[in-house]
Motif scaffolding. Sequence first.
Motif, PDB file in Angstrom:
ATOM      1  N   ASN B 112       0.990  -1.203   0.026  1.00  0.00           N
ATOM      2  CA  ASN B 112       0.020   0.000  -0.051  1.00  0.00           C
ATOM      3  C   ASN B 112       0.821   1.251   0.012  1.00  0.00           C
ATOM      4  O   ASN B 112       1.966   1.420   0.614  1.00  0.00           O
ATOM      5  CB  ASN B 112      -1.222   0.051   1.060  1.00  0.00           C
ATOM      6  N   ASP B 113       0.471   2.367  -0.639  1.00  0.00           N
ATOM      7  CA  ASP B 113       1.095   3.570  -0.755  1.00  0.00           C
ATOM      8  C   ASP B 113       0.095   4.504  -1.822  1.00  0.00           C
ATOM      9  O   ASP B 113      -0.847   4.006  -2.110  1.00  0.00           O
ATOM     10  CB  ASP B 113       2.550   3.352  -1.335  1.00  0.00           C
ATOM     11  N   ILE B 114       0.561   5.605  -2.006  1.00  0.00           N
ATOM     12  CA  ILE B 114      -0.372   6.389  -2.731  1.00  0.00           C
ATOM     13  C   ILE B 114       0.273   7.098  -4.003  1.00  0.00           C
ATOM     14  O   ILE B 114       1.375   6.627  -4.342  1.00  0.00           O
ATOM     15  CB  ILE B 114      -0.546   7.689  -1.968  1.00  0.00           C
ATOM     16  N   SER B 142      -3.498  -3.150   1.029  1.00  0.00           N
ATOM     17  CA  SER B 142      -4.402  -2.788   2.178  1.00  0.00           C
ATOM     18  C   SER B 142      -4.897  -1.420   2.190  1.00  0.00           C
ATOM     19  O   SER B 142      -4.343  -0.429   1.380  1.00  0.00           O
ATOM     20  CB  SER B 142      -3.114  -2.543   3.328  1.00  0.00           C
ATOM     21  N   PRO B 143      -5.925  -0.795   2.703  1.00  0.00           N
ATOM     22  CA  PRO B 143      -6.826   0.103   2.470  1.00  0.00           C
ATOM     23  C   PRO B 143      -6.608   1.374   3.524  1.00  0.00           C
ATOM     24  O   PRO B 143      -7.219   2.382   3.094  1.00  0.00           O
ATOM     25  CB  PRO B 143      -8.312  -0.324   2.584  1.00  0.00           C
ATOM     26  N   TYR B 144      -5.744   1.183   4.316  1.00  0.00           N
ATOM     27  CA  TYR B 144      -5.682   2.453   5.332  1.00  0.00           C
ATOM     28  C   TYR B 144      -5.533   3.831   4.576  1.00  0.00           C
ATOM     29  O   TYR B 144      -5.922   4.873   5.063  1.00  0.00           O
ATOM     30  CB  TYR B 144      -4.558   2.082   6.328  1.00  0.00           C
ATOM     31  N   LEU B 145      -4.827   3.720   3.586  1.00  0.00           N
ATOM     32  CA  LEU B 145      -4.643   5.250   2.962  1.00  0.00           C
ATOM     33  C   LEU B 145      -5.542   5.685   2.364  1.00  0.00           C
ATOM     34  O   LEU B 145      -5.540   6.913   1.781  1.00  0.00           O
ATOM     35  CB  LEU B 145      -3.131   5.091   1.933  1.00  0.00           C
ATOM     36  N   GLY B 146      -6.723   4.987   2.094  1.00  0.00           N
ATOM     37  CA  GLY B 146      -7.951   5.641   1.426  1.00  0.00           C
ATOM     38  C   GLY B 146      -7.814   5.286  -0.180  1.00  0.00           C
ATOM     39  O   GLY B 146      -7.166   4.546  -0.686  1.00  0.00           O
ATOM     40  N   ARG B 147      -8.958   5.848  -0.848  1.00  0.00           N
ATOM     41  CA  ARG B 147      -9.157   5.592  -2.166  1.00  0.00           C
ATOM     42  C   ARG B 147      -8.291   5.900  -3.062  1.00  0.00           C
ATOM     43  O   ARG B 147      -7.804   5.139  -3.937  1.00  0.00           O
ATOM     44  CB  ARG B 147     -10.605   6.493  -2.687  1.00  0.00           C
ATOM     45  N   ASP B 148      -7.348   6.932  -2.783  1.00  0.00           N
ATOM     46  CA  ASP B 148      -6.261   7.338  -3.926  1.00  0.00           C
ATOM     47  C   ASP B 148      -5.020   6.409  -3.612  1.00  0.00           C
ATOM     48  O   ASP B 148      -4.012   6.502  -4.133  1.00  0.00           O
ATOM     49  CB  ASP B 148      -5.806   8.713  -3.755  1.00  0.00           C
ATOM     50  N   LEU B 167      -7.673  -5.777   1.728  1.00  0.00           N
ATOM     51  CA  LEU B 167      -8.076  -6.167   3.049  1.00  0.00           C
ATOM     52  C   LEU B 167      -9.348  -5.486   3.483  1.00  0.00           C
ATOM     53  O   LEU B 167      -9.466  -4.297   3.436  1.00  0.00           O
ATOM     54  CB  LEU B 167      -7.070  -5.820   4.012  1.00  0.00           C
ATOM     55  N   VAL B 188     -15.982   0.332   9.873  1.00  0.00           N
ATOM     56  CA  VAL B 188     -14.962   0.756   8.800  1.00  0.00           C
ATOM     57  C   VAL B 188     -14.784  -0.384   7.732  1.00  0.00           C
ATOM     58  O   VAL B 188     -14.453  -0.057   6.458  1.00  0.00           O
ATOM     59  CB  VAL B 188     -13.623   0.495   9.761  1.00  0.00           C
ATOM     60  N   ARG B 191     -17.242   0.361   5.220  1.00  0.00           N
ATOM     61  CA  ARG B 191     -16.998   1.488   4.171  1.00  0.00           C
ATOM     62  C   ARG B 191     -16.037   0.988   3.206  1.00  0.00           C
ATOM     63  O   ARG B 191     -15.853   1.359   2.004  1.00  0.00           O
ATOM     64  CB  ARG B 191     -16.256   2.603   5.091  1.00  0.00           C
ATOM     65  N   VAL B 192     -15.021   0.043   3.788  1.00  0.00           N
ATOM     66  CA  VAL B 192     -14.034  -0.250   2.747  1.00  0.00           C
ATOM     67  C   VAL B 192     -14.735  -1.150   1.875  1.00  0.00           C
ATOM     68  O   VAL B 192     -14.461  -1.062   0.348  1.00  0.00           O
ATOM     69  CB  VAL B 192     -12.882  -1.400   3.255  1.00  0.00           C
ATOM     70  N   LEU B 195     -16.420   0.971  -1.058  1.00  0.00           N
ATOM     71  CA  LEU B 195     -15.169   1.403  -1.746  1.00  0.00           C
ATOM     72  C   LEU B 195     -15.000   0.414  -2.783  1.00  0.00           C
ATOM     73  O   LEU B 195     -14.719   0.688  -4.091  1.00  0.00           O
ATOM     74  CB  LEU B 195     -13.989   1.947  -1.072  1.00  0.00           C
TER      75      LEU B 195
END
Lengths: 309, 309
Positions: B112-114, B142-148, B167, B188, B191-192, B195
Motif C-alpha cells: 500500500n502507498d499513494i 491494504s486500504p488504510y491510506l484511502g481511495r487514492d 483487506l 470501517v 466502508r472499505v 469502496l
Amino acid sequence: MNATDSTSFADRLADAVGRTRSVTCVGLDPRLDQLPRAIAQLADGGSPDAKAAAYTQFCREIIDVVKDRVPIVKPQAAFFEQLGPAGMIALGDVIRYASESGLLVITDAKRNDIGSTATAYAQAYLGTGDASPWGSDSLTISPYLGRDSLEPFVEVCDRRASGVFVLVKTSNPGGGLLQDRVTDGQTVYGRVAELVSELNQGRIGASGYGPVGAVVGATYPEQLAEMRAAMPNSWILIPGFGAQGGSAADVLAGFDSEGSGAIVNNSRNLIFAYRREPFVQKYGDARWQDAVSEATDEMNQLLLQRFSR
Amino acid sequence: MNATDSTSFADRLADAVGRTRSVTCVGLDPRLDQLPRAIAQLADGGSPDAKAAAYTQFCREIIDVVKDRVPIVKPQAAFFEQLGPAGMIALGDVIRYASESGLLVITDAKRNDIGSTATAYAQAYLGTGDASPWGSDSLTISPYLGRDSLEPFVEVCDRRASGVFVLVKTSNPGGGLLQDRVTDGQTVYGRVAELVSELNQGRIGASGYGPVGAVVGATYPEQLAEMRAAMPNSWILIPGFGAQGGSAADVLAGFDSEGSGAIVNNSRNLIFAYRREPFVQKYGDARWQDAVSEATDEMNQLLLQRFSR
C-alpha cells in the motif's frame, strides 16, 4: 550503527538530530524519467540490472552530498521493487552505503501482516549488521490489521535496537476516508495514536522517545498538533512537505519544546531539485548534486525556526 | 496466461474454479523450521542462496501436486523477503513455475502507498509476460491510506488484466480494533467494502465479477455473509480456514448461489500436512507430498457442500 551497538533507535535519532542540527529526512525515491542525464545514461539498454545500477549511483551521490547535512534518509522500497530482484539488491546497497556514511535509514515499505508473517517482514528489514538482509534502522508499517499486526514488529525492534513508524494520519487527499471517521468522539487515526503510545510503554529511552514512531502528514497542521500531544513519546515522521504543499509553518506543531521529536521528509524537491527553479538556471542538469546540496541547506534553514517556538 | 491474454483476472479465476471444481487456494508459506527433511537439507550451510533454493524446491513440489487440484496458489511474500534478494529471486521463480503449471497466482504482499508509488508496486507485481518482474495475476493490498491508494492499483489491473484483493475484514483476533469501529451505523470494514464495490463499477466481466476482490476472514461467518451481500461483484479471498479455526460451514456464506465467487485459503494445514495426524502416521516426513495431495483433496471435498446451498 554496528551490530553490537545497542543504543535505541529513538536515542540514536535524537543524537543525530542534535549533531546535524537538522530535522530533514531526505527521501530517496529514484524515478527513471527524472534522473539527471549522466545518471540516466547508466540505465541505457533498459535491463533491470542497468536501471538498478543507475538508481544505486543516483542514491549514492545524494548520500555523499547530504551525509553531514541531515540525520536520516528514507529510501522508498516501491521504486526499487519495480525493478525486480535487481532493484532489491540495489535497495540493500543503498541502505548499506547510507549506514556506512553515518546516516540513519528508514525503509519506507509500509509493510503489514500478522503473527509470524509480520515477524518475517520485521526480520527482513530491521536491524543492522548481519541480522537483516536489508539492514535498516527503521521501517514504515500500516495499522489496518490491528494491534497483533504491530506487536511482532515492536518485538523485533526490542531485540535489534530498531524502530518503526506507524501510519497514523497520512498526507494524501484521500487519507481521511477511513482515518478521519469518528466513533464515540475518537477518530480512527486517534485510536491508532493511542495504540502507538501504548506500545511505547516501558520502552522509552534517554531521549524521551520510544521505538514506535508515527507518520503524520504536514498537510493537516491541526491534526499534527493534536497528534504531537497524543503521542508524547513517539518520533513523528512528517511527509507532505514541499511538493505536496506543506510549509515550514505547517510542520512546526510536530516538534517538542526543544525542537526535536520529529523529522520532516522531502523527496523530489531535494533529490530532483535540479529540475525546478532557481536551480535549473543556476546549476542545470550537469551540476544536479549542487542543487541537492543547496536545496537541502535551504530546507534546514527553513526548519531552524522550530527552535524559536 | 501469456502476455497477449486479455481475459480479465476475475473471469480467468471463474474458469479455473469451474474447471477444477475447487475453491481451494493453497498458501505457499515456506518456513525454514517446518520443512520436510529432504528439503531442509538443501538449506544446509544456511546461506540465503541455500535457503532460497530450499524454498523454491519446496514450493515447486507443492505446485506439482496441486496443479490439477486447485485453481490458485498464494505465495506469502514476507517469507521470501526474509531471505533478502535471494528470496525475492525465489519468489519470482515460484510464481513463474505456478503460472507455467496452469495455476493462477495471488502474491500476498499487502502492499500500500499513494499515487505514483502505488503504481510502482502495482507494476512490480501485477501482470504476466514481460510486464512485471514478479508476474503475478493478483496482489493483496491494504486500504488504510484511502481511495487514492487503491485507484493506482486498479488502473494497472485494467491495463494488465490482473486483480487485487483489498483487506476488508481480516481473520486475526485484533482485526476488529480499527475494522469494527462504527460511524453513523457503518463499520470501517463496511466502508472499505463500499469502496471496493465502487471501484468495480464499469469493470465487471462475463463471470459477473470485477478485478477488485476482497479479503474477508473465515473466523467471522456473520460478517462474511454481510460482506458477500455488500460486494456482489467481488471475488472474496477467505483466510483463516483450518489452522486459524474457520470451518467449512463457516465459509459457506462467502459463495454466490452457484458455489463460486470465493476462494478459501489454507496454508500450513496443506503444505505442512505431513506434520499433523493422520498424515504423520500414514506418510511421515519421507512422503510429505502425499500428505499435501490427500489434505488438498480432503479440503476440496469439504468445500463441495457449497453446491448444495
